[in-house]
Design a protein around this motif. Structure first.
Motif, short mmCIF file in Angstrom:
data_model
loop_
_atom_site.label_atom_id
_atom_site.label_comp_id
_atom_site.label_asym_id
_atom_site.label_seq_id
_atom_site.Cartn_x
_atom_site.Cartn_y
_atom_site.Cartn_z
N ARG A 86 -6.07 1.82 1.62
CA ARG A 86 -4.76 1.93 2.27
C ARG A 86 -4.21 0.55 2.55
NH1 ARG A 86 -6.78 5.49 6.85
NH2 ARG A 86 -8.25 5.86 5.22
N THR A 113 -0.20 -1.53 3.97
CA THR A 113 1.20 -1.43 4.39
C THR A 113 2.00 -2.52 3.69
OG1 THR A 113 0.95 -2.87 6.33
CG2 THR A 113 0.60 -0.50 6.67
N ASP A 162 5.89 -4.44 4.25
CA ASP A 162 7.13 -4.54 5.02
C ASP A 162 7.98 -5.67 4.47
OD1 ASP A 162 6.92 -6.96 7.03
OD2 ASP A 162 5.00 -5.91 7.19
N TRP A 172 9.32 -0.70 6.54
CA TRP A 172 7.86 -0.69 6.63
C TRP A 172 7.37 0.57 5.96
CZ3 TRP A 172 4.44 2.80 8.66
CH2 TRP A 172 3.13 2.36 8.90
N GLU A 173 6.31 0.46 5.15
CA GLU A 173 5.72 1.62 4.50
C GLU A 173 4.20 1.55 4.58
OE1 GLU A 173 9.01 2.34 0.97
OE2 GLU A 173 7.18 1.26 0.50
N ARG A 174 3.58 2.71 4.78
CA ARG A 174 2.12 2.81 4.72
C ARG A 174 1.77 3.57 3.45
NH1 ARG A 174 -1.48 6.67 6.71
NH2 ARG A 174 0.18 7.61 7.94
N TRP A 175 0.86 3.03 2.67
CA TRP A 175 0.45 3.59 1.38
C TRP A 175 -1.02 3.96 1.40
CZ3 TRP A 175 3.51 3.67 -3.22
CH2 TRP A 175 4.80 3.16 -3.07
N GLN A 176 -1.37 4.99 0.65
CA GLN A 176 -2.74 5.44 0.46
C GLN A 176 -3.09 5.29 -1.02
OE1 GLN A 176 -4.66 6.89 3.10
NE2 GLN A 176 -6.36 6.69 1.67
N GLU A 187 3.97 7.16 4.82
CA GLU A 187 4.78 7.00 6.04
C GLU A 187 5.73 5.85 5.83
OE1 GLU A 187 4.15 6.02 10.80
OE2 GLU A 187 2.42 6.00 9.47
N ALA A 236 -3.68 -5.20 4.85
CA ALA A 236 -4.80 -4.28 4.67
C ALA A 236 -5.96 -4.78 5.53
CB ALA A 236 -5.21 -4.20 3.21
N CYS A 283 -2.86 -9.85 6.75
CA CYS A 283 -1.57 -9.76 6.06
C CYS A 283 -1.42 -10.91 5.07
CB CYS A 283 -0.42 -9.76 7.06
SG CYS A 283 -0.43 -8.30 8.12
#
Length: 122
Positions: free
Chosen positions: A18, A20, A22, A33-37, A47, A98, A102
């Motif tokens: 996972r 993020t 931004d 901002w985005e959260r990735w899997q 998200e 991660a 950052c």
């Protein structure tokens, strides 16, 4: 699984499932901002948050406004690769995080390409 990031001479590989992203939108100057899997099917946004809308980047109809920030779950299927453009017009580029660390991604090496693999090559 590794997260692989490359642009020009820049390369980054992270052992993670996972992360993020931004950035600041270059026209509207809004924060994104985005959260990735990372899954076997690819990179999936799970998200997202934006601080405003404009320039064709409006929040989707199901977004909810909370404390001045739009929150939503992107309805995008897993992607084998994601290409990030960098205009150089925002004063700051993409930031990828991660495991609590950052990384500022370069804006001057061309489009950034993200993908997942057992080993980051190519």
């Amino acid at each position: 699984m590794m997260l692989c990031v490359a642009a020009g001479a820049f390369a980054l590989s992270l052992a993670t499932d996972r992360f993020t992203l931004d950035w600041t939108h270059s026209v509207a100057r809004t924060g994104w901002w985005e959260r990735w899997q990372i899954t076997d099917a690819g990179l999936t946004p799970v998200e997202a948050r934006i601080t405003g809308a404009g320039a064709g980047m409006e929040p989707p109809p199901d977004a909810r406004l909370q404390d001045g920030v739009w929150h939503y779950a992107p309805q995008v299927p897993p992607q084998r690769q994601v290409v990030l453009a960098a205009s150089g017009a925002t004063g700051a580029g993409w930031q990828l995080c991660a495991h609590g660390t950052c990384h500022a991604l370069p804006e001057d090496q061309g489009p950034l390409r993200l993908w997942s693999a057992e080993r980051c090559e190519g």
